[in-house]
Design a protein around this motif. Structure first.
Motif, PDB file in Angstrom:
ATOM      1  N   ALA A 162     -13.345  23.595 -11.690  1.00 50.24           N
ATOM      2  CA  ALA A 162     -12.887  24.402 -10.557  1.00 50.24           C
ATOM      3  C   ALA A 162     -12.376  23.530  -9.414  1.00 50.24           C
ATOM      4  N   LEU A 163     -12.984  22.355  -9.244  1.00 54.50           N
ATOM      5  CA  LEU A 163     -12.577  21.451  -8.167  1.00 54.50           C
ATOM      6  C   LEU A 163     -11.526  20.447  -8.622  1.00 54.50           C
ATOM      7  N   ALA A 164     -11.134  20.527  -9.899  1.00 52.80           N
ATOM      8  CA  ALA A 164     -10.135  19.614 -10.457  1.00 52.80           C
ATOM      9  C   ALA A 164     -10.526  18.160 -10.251  1.00 52.80           C
ATOM     10  N   LEU A 165     -11.812  17.869 -10.478  1.00 53.74           N
ATOM     11  CA  LEU A 165     -12.314  16.515 -10.295  1.00 53.74           C
ATOM     12  C   LEU A 165     -12.072  15.690 -11.555  1.00 53.74           C
ATOM     13  N   PRO A 166     -11.574  14.462 -11.404  1.00 49.71           N
ATOM     14  CA  PRO A 166     -11.416  13.587 -12.576  1.00 49.71           C
ATOM     15  C   PRO A 166     -12.767  13.201 -13.151  1.00 49.71           C
ATOM     16  N   ALA A 167     -12.758  12.780 -14.393  1.00 44.77           N
ATOM     17  CA  ALA A 167     -13.998  12.508 -15.124  1.00 44.77           C
ATOM     18  C   ALA A 167     -14.796  11.362 -14.521  1.00 44.77           C
ATOM     19  N   HIS A 168     -14.132  10.447 -13.800  1.00 46.54           N
ATOM     20  CA  HIS A 168     -14.848   9.280 -13.287  1.00 46.54           C
ATOM     21  C   HIS A 168     -15.654   9.573 -12.023  1.00 46.54           C
ATOM     22  N   VAL A 169     -15.490  10.759 -11.432  1.00 41.95           N
ATOM     23  CA  VAL A 169     -16.250  11.119 -10.231  1.00 41.95           C
ATOM     24  C   VAL A 169     -17.610  11.674 -10.650  1.00 41.95           C
ATOM     25  N   PRO A 170     -18.716  10.995 -10.308  1.00 39.82           N
ATOM     26  CA  PRO A 170     -20.043  11.482 -10.711  1.00 39.82           C
ATOM     27  C   PRO A 170     -20.395  12.802 -10.034  1.00 39.82           C
ATOM     28  N   MET A 171     -21.116  13.647 -10.771  1.00 40.57           N
ATOM     29  CA  MET A 171     -21.619  14.902 -10.221  1.00 40.57           C
ATOM     30  C   MET A 171     -23.110  14.984 -10.512  1.00 40.57           C
TER      31      MET A 171
END
Length: 204
Positions: A162-171
């Protein structure tokens, strides 16, 4: 959120004499997402905050529809400190969430090594500006989903999409009221910064 209270230490810890590395970290996100609560729960010193009681003058200016019980608002920034180990200290700055104070963000980002974006699943659109400004400044960040009891239980993968975050950004999931949970978020950020530094060194 539920009735749990912040796990504040019973005493305030002085800065360790062995502290060598100080990192400036900014906590950003929408209005009422839990930035002040996070800084307050993890800080080992009495946190500086600039919360003021919301008055009638804020009606129509500060939109608090999804956080109707919120009666105060940060008008400058929050500040706290936490020692992750004997040598590393994080200095935490919580940015104000209301749009009328966004002009302060660029100055807060100066000298910042990393950031935490707090997300409320009830109002994910409020996260866009924080993510946009961090990307503009090329500031590394992690996303922490502050789980409210009445929030929609989206998975982290769904929120990433939903936030269009790339895979390298930790959640990471978190409870901003919990000292340990907040500390886990900060450790995730520090590990992310370390991995980025190692990757950058490998390209030199």
């Amino acid at each position: 959120m539920g009735s749990a209270t912040s796990e504040l230490p019973s005493h305030r810890t002085p800065l360790n004499d062995t502290a060598e590395t100080g990192l400036k970290i900014v906590v950003v996100g929408g209005f009422g997402v839990g930035k002040t609560t996070l800084v307050r729960s993890v800080s080992e010193i009495r946190p500086l905050n600039t919360e003021e009681v919301m008055t009638q003058a804020s009606v129509g200016v500060d939109e608090n529809g999804a956080v109707a019980t919120k009666t105060t608002t940060t008008v400058a920034f929050d500040f706290g400190r936490i020692s992750l180990n004997d040598s590393m200290v994080l200095y935490l700055f919580g940015a104000p969430g209301q749009e009328r104070f966004w002009f302060l963000w660029d100055r807060l980002f100066s000298g910042t090594l990393g950031a935490v974006v707090l997300v409320d699943t009830r109002r994910m659109d409020d996260s866009w500006y924080a993510i946009d400004r961090l990307e503009h400044h090329r500031t590394p960040f992690v996303v922490a989903v502050n789980r409210f009891d009445d929030g929609v239980r989206h998975s982290l993968d769904e929120i990433r999409q939903a936030l269009a975050l790339p895979a390298h950004v930790p959640m990471i999931d978190c409870d901003a009221r919990s000292r340990q949970s907040g500390k886990d978020v900060l450790i995730t950020l520090v590990n992310h910064l370390h991995d980025l530094a190692i990757a950058q060194e490998a390209t030199l």
